[in-house]
Design a protein around this motif. Structure first.
Motif, short mmCIF file in Angstrom:
data_model
loop_
_atom_site.label_atom_id
_atom_site.label_comp_id
_atom_site.label_asym_id
_atom_site.label_seq_id
_atom_site.Cartn_x
_atom_site.Cartn_y
_atom_site.Cartn_z
N LEU A 147 10.01 7.63 4.68
CA LEU A 147 8.60 7.86 4.98
C LEU A 147 8.41 9.25 5.56
O LEU A 147 9.30 9.77 6.25
CB LEU A 147 8.10 6.84 6.01
CG LEU A 147 8.25 5.35 5.67
CD1 LEU A 147 7.83 4.50 6.85
CD2 LEU A 147 7.45 5.00 4.43
N GLY B 177 3.90 8.33 7.86
CA GLY B 177 4.11 6.99 7.31
C GLY B 177 3.93 6.87 5.81
O GLY B 177 3.96 5.77 5.27
N LEU C 45 6.69 -7.50 0.24
CA LEU C 45 6.09 -7.66 1.56
C LEU C 45 6.47 -9.06 2.05
O LEU C 45 6.06 -10.05 1.45
CB LEU C 45 4.57 -7.51 1.50
CG LEU C 45 4.03 -6.26 0.79
CD1 LEU C 45 2.51 -6.33 0.69
CD2 LEU C 45 4.47 -5.01 1.51
N THR D 131 4.01 -12.13 5.09
CA THR D 131 2.68 -11.52 5.00
C THR D 131 1.65 -12.41 5.69
O THR D 131 1.60 -13.61 5.45
CB THR D 131 2.30 -11.30 3.53
OG1 THR D 131 3.34 -10.53 2.90
CG2 THR D 131 0.98 -10.57 3.38
N ARG E 117 1.30 3.91 2.13
CA ARG E 117 1.50 4.21 3.56
C ARG E 117 1.92 2.94 4.29
O ARG E 117 1.33 1.89 4.11
CB ARG E 117 0.22 4.76 4.15
CG ARG E 117 0.37 5.27 5.56
CD ARG E 117 -0.93 5.90 6.02
NE ARG E 117 -0.75 6.65 7.25
CZ ARG E 117 -1.75 7.24 7.90
NH1 ARG E 117 -2.97 7.18 7.44
NH2 ARG E 117 -1.51 7.90 9.01
N LEU E 118 2.95 3.08 5.13
CA LEU E 118 3.40 1.98 5.98
C LEU E 118 3.27 2.44 7.43
O LEU E 118 3.79 3.49 7.79
CB LEU E 118 4.87 1.64 5.69
CG LEU E 118 5.13 1.04 4.31
CD1 LEU E 118 5.56 2.13 3.35
CD2 LEU E 118 6.18 0.00 4.41
N SER E 119 2.58 1.64 8.22
CA SER E 119 2.36 1.98 9.63
C SER E 119 2.88 0.87 10.52
O SER E 119 2.44 -0.28 10.41
CB SER E 119 0.87 2.21 9.90
OG SER E 119 0.36 3.24 9.09
N THR E 120 3.81 1.22 11.39
CA THR E 120 4.30 0.30 12.41
C THR E 120 4.83 1.14 13.56
O THR E 120 5.27 2.27 13.36
CB THR E 120 5.38 -0.67 11.87
OG1 THR E 120 5.61 -1.69 12.84
CG2 THR E 120 6.67 0.03 11.54
N VAL F 216 3.67 -4.64 10.13
CA VAL F 216 3.55 -3.41 9.35
C VAL F 216 2.21 -3.45 8.63
O VAL F 216 1.89 -4.44 7.97
CB VAL F 216 4.68 -3.29 8.30
CG1 VAL F 216 4.51 -2.04 7.46
CG2 VAL F 216 6.04 -3.33 8.96
N PHE G 131 0.48 -2.15 5.52
CA PHE G 131 0.80 -1.58 4.21
C PHE G 131 -0.50 -1.21 3.53
O PHE G 131 -1.41 -2.03 3.43
CB PHE G 131 1.55 -2.62 3.37
CG PHE G 131 1.80 -2.18 1.95
CD1 PHE G 131 2.94 -1.48 1.62
CD2 PHE G 131 0.89 -2.46 0.95
CE1 PHE G 131 3.16 -1.06 0.32
CE2 PHE G 131 1.10 -2.06 -0.35
CZ PHE G 131 2.25 -1.35 -0.67
N VAL H 176 8.98 -4.79 4.93
CA VAL H 176 8.80 -4.24 3.59
C VAL H 176 10.18 -3.86 3.05
O VAL H 176 10.98 -3.25 3.76
CB VAL H 176 7.90 -2.99 3.61
CG1 VAL H 176 7.80 -2.36 2.23
CG2 VAL H 176 6.51 -3.33 4.15
#
Length: 139
Positions: A5, A9, A47, A50, A68-71, A116, A118, A135
Motif C-alpha cells: 500500500l 492506503g 474480504l 465482512t 484503498r484499504l484503511s485501517t 478495514v 475497503f 483482506v
C-alpha cells in the motif's frame, strides 16, 4: 500473496489501475472479487469477516481507478456514507444522534485496527465499499 500500500492506503502492488473488476461472489461474510491488471494478470481479492458491503453499477467491462484499504487510521464519516446512509433530514434527533454514535463506533474500530475500510473506485462501472476484518490477495 503479500500486497503493498502507499502511505495513504492505496493498493499499488499488485497494481489494478485501468485493469478490471471481473466478478463479485458473496458467501456469508466472505466476499471474493475477481480482478485483472491492465496486462491481463488475474487475481482474487478476498474480504474476510465482512460486516458491511455495497457494490453499485456493476457492468461489463468495469475499469478500476483505485483500491484503498484503511485501517489503523482515522477516517471521516463521509467515507462510511456509502455503507451506512444517514437518516432522512426530517427524522427525529434521536435517530441522528444514534447514527452519529454508530458511525463513531465504526470509525474507532478502523482506527484501532479491528476493521478495514475497503474502497474500490472506478473509471467506469462498479464502485465498492466494504468493512471487513481482513483482506487477502491471491493469483
Amino acid at each position: 500473496m503479500d500486497y503493498q500500500l502507499s502511505e495513504l492506503g492505496f493498493l499499488h502492488s499488485p497494481w489494478f489501475h485501468d485493469g478490471g473488476l471481473t466478478s463479485i461472489a458473496v458467501a456469508d461474510d466472505v466476499v471474493n472479487l475477481g480482478l485483472k491488471t491492465v496486462d491481463d494478470q488475474h487475481f482474487s481479492l478476498t474480504l474476510c469477516d465482512t460486516v458491511a458491503f455495497v457494490a453499485n453499477d456493476f457492468q461489463l467491462g468495469n475499469i478500476v481507478s483505485d483500491i484503498r484499504l484503511s485501517t489503523g487510521t482515522d477516517v471521516t464519516r463521509d467515507r462510511l456514507a456509502a455503507l451506512y446512509p444517514s437518516p432522512h433530514q426530517s427524522a427525529a434527533k434521536d435517530f441522528h444522534d444514534a447514527y452519529r454514535k454508530a458511525m463513531d463506533d465504526k470509525r474507532e474500530e478502523i482506527l484501532i485496527g479491528k476493521l478495514v475500510l475497503f474502497e474500490l473506485t472506478s473509471s467506469y462501472g462498479c464502485e465498492i465499499a466494504a468493512l471487513c476484518k481482513k483482506v487477502s490477495i491471491s493469483r
